[in-house]
Design a protein around this motif. Structure first.
Motif, PDB file in Angstrom:
ATOM      1  N   ARG A   1      93.620 -32.242  11.173  1.00 48.71           N
ATOM      2  CA  ARG A   1      93.546 -31.351  12.344  1.00 48.71           C
ATOM      3  C   ARG A   1      92.088 -31.012  12.659  1.00 48.71           C
ATOM      4  O   ARG A   1      91.677 -30.999  13.817  1.00 48.71           O
ATOM      5  CB  ARG A   1      94.352 -30.076  12.121  1.00 48.71           C
ATOM      6  N   GLN A   2      91.318 -30.727  11.608  1.00 50.53           N
ATOM      7  CA  GLN A   2      89.899 -30.416  11.809  1.00 50.53           C
ATOM      8  C   GLN A   2      89.144 -31.619  12.360  1.00 50.53           C
ATOM      9  O   GLN A   2      88.287 -31.481  13.241  1.00 50.53           O
ATOM     10  CB  GLN A   2      89.271 -29.930  10.498  1.00 50.53           C
ATOM     11  N   LEU A   3      89.470 -32.801  11.850  1.00 47.25           N
ATOM     12  CA  LEU A   3      88.859 -34.030  12.353  1.00 47.25           C
ATOM     13  C   LEU A   3      89.193 -34.210  13.832  1.00 47.25           C
ATOM     14  O   LEU A   3      88.328 -34.557  14.641  1.00 47.25           O
ATOM     15  CB  LEU A   3      89.348 -35.237  11.546  1.00 47.25           C
ATOM     16  N   ALA A   4      90.445 -33.947  14.193  1.00 50.86           N
ATOM     17  CA  ALA A   4      90.877 -34.087  15.582  1.00 50.86           C
ATOM     18  C   ALA A   4      90.103 -33.128  16.489  1.00 50.86           C
ATOM     19  O   ALA A   4      89.664 -33.510  17.584  1.00 50.86           O
ATOM     20  CB  ALA A   4      92.378 -33.843  15.700  1.00 50.86           C
ATOM     21  N   VAL A   5      89.922 -31.894  16.041  1.00 50.50           N
ATOM     22  CA  VAL A   5      89.178 -30.912  16.842  1.00 50.50           C
ATOM     23  C   VAL A   5      87.721 -31.356  16.982  1.00 50.50           C
ATOM     24  O   VAL A   5      87.130 -31.249  18.074  1.00 50.50           O
ATOM     25  CB  VAL A   5      89.282 -29.502  16.210  1.00 50.50           C
ATOM     26  N   ALA A   6      87.147 -31.876  15.899  1.00 56.31           N
ATOM     27  CA  ALA A   6      85.761 -32.361  15.964  1.00 56.31           C
ATOM     28  C   ALA A   6      85.643 -33.517  16.959  1.00 56.31           C
ATOM     29  O   ALA A   6      84.688 -33.576  17.756  1.00 56.31           O
ATOM     30  CB  ALA A   6      85.294 -32.798  14.576  1.00 56.31           C
ATOM     31  N   GLU A   7      86.611 -34.425  16.941  1.00 50.77           N
ATOM     32  CA  GLU A   7      86.597 -35.550  17.892  1.00 50.77           C
ATOM     33  C   GLU A   7      86.770 -35.052  19.326  1.00 50.77           C
ATOM     34  O   GLU A   7      86.146 -35.570  20.253  1.00 50.77           O
ATOM     35  CB  GLU A   7      87.677 -36.580  17.535  1.00 50.77           C
ATOM     36  N   LYS A   8      87.616 -34.048  19.501  1.00 52.94           N
ATOM     37  CA  LYS A   8      87.816 -33.478  20.840  1.00 52.94           C
ATOM     38  C   LYS A   8      86.498 -32.873  21.338  1.00 52.94           C
ATOM     39  O   LYS A   8      86.093 -33.102  22.486  1.00 52.94           O
ATOM     40  CB  LYS A   8      88.905 -32.410  20.821  1.00 52.94           C
TER      41      LYS A   8
END
Length: 196
Positions: A75-82
């Motif tokens: 989830r944190q990776l996804a937010v960073a990519e966003k």
């Protein structure tokens, strides 16, 4: 002396019953009848089963903890990519933004903002069919996500599906009656002579 033997005999069956239910019951060392009934293999199997259950429950708890940690990391990776995608989008680099949003979707497929943001980047690249598909994905995750619905309507207009776009704008206005973008776009679609 006879009463003592009777009492001992009364205790023996309950001791062997306890023994069959739990592995902690103890037999009197001089009670040979109870020892004759004692099944060491059965007790060993019970102890093995209990140990296996303990191991399973602790390993499944560890696996759950590991799974939760991995989900949180993703989830944190996804937010960073966003966030990276948003930065590229602001710079006008829509291809790089699309790539970031795609990595984010891979990391967290249940985040509706990622496909909606990718849809916007795809709209900027005139990839209307792909944008429509991303809006559908975002709305499948969160049917009330208005930005995804507005972007879906934009894609539909670009694809020449004006009636479907009108329905999307009307849905937005039912959810949020004061939405200026939906009102404005709906007026453009219906034209000055068409009644609402």
């Amino acid at each position: 002396g006879k009463k003592e033997k009777t009492e001992t005999r009364d205790k023996t069956p309950s001791a062997s019953k306890k023994d069959s239910n739990t592995s902690t019951a103890r037999l009197n060392a001089y009670d040979f009848r109870a020892w004759d009934k004692f099944d060491a293999d059965k007790i060993c199997e019970q102890m093995d089963e209990e140990e296996e259950l303990k191991t399973r429950s602790s390993s499944s708890e560890d696996e759950e903890d590991d799974l939760e940690e991995e989900e949180e990391r993703l989830r944190q990776l996804a937010v960073a990519e966003k966030d990276k995608g948003n930065a590229f989008f602001k710079q006008g680099n829509y291809i790089a933004a699309t790539e970031c949003y795609t990595r984010g979707i891979t990391a967290d497929p249940f985040n509706p903002f990622l496909p909606a943001n990718r849809a916007m980047a795809l709209l900027k690249q005139d990839k209307f069919g792909a944008a429509l598909a991303d809006c559908d994905l975002a709305l499948a995750i969160d049917p009330k996500y208005l930005k995804a619905r507005l972007r879906r309507a934009t894609a539909l207009v670009a694809l020449g599906r004006k009636e479907d776009a009108e329905k999307e704008y009307e849905t937005v206005l039912r959810q949020e009656p004061g939405n200026k973008q939906a009102s404005s776009e709906l007026k453009k679609l219906k034209g000055p002579d068409k009644p609402k």
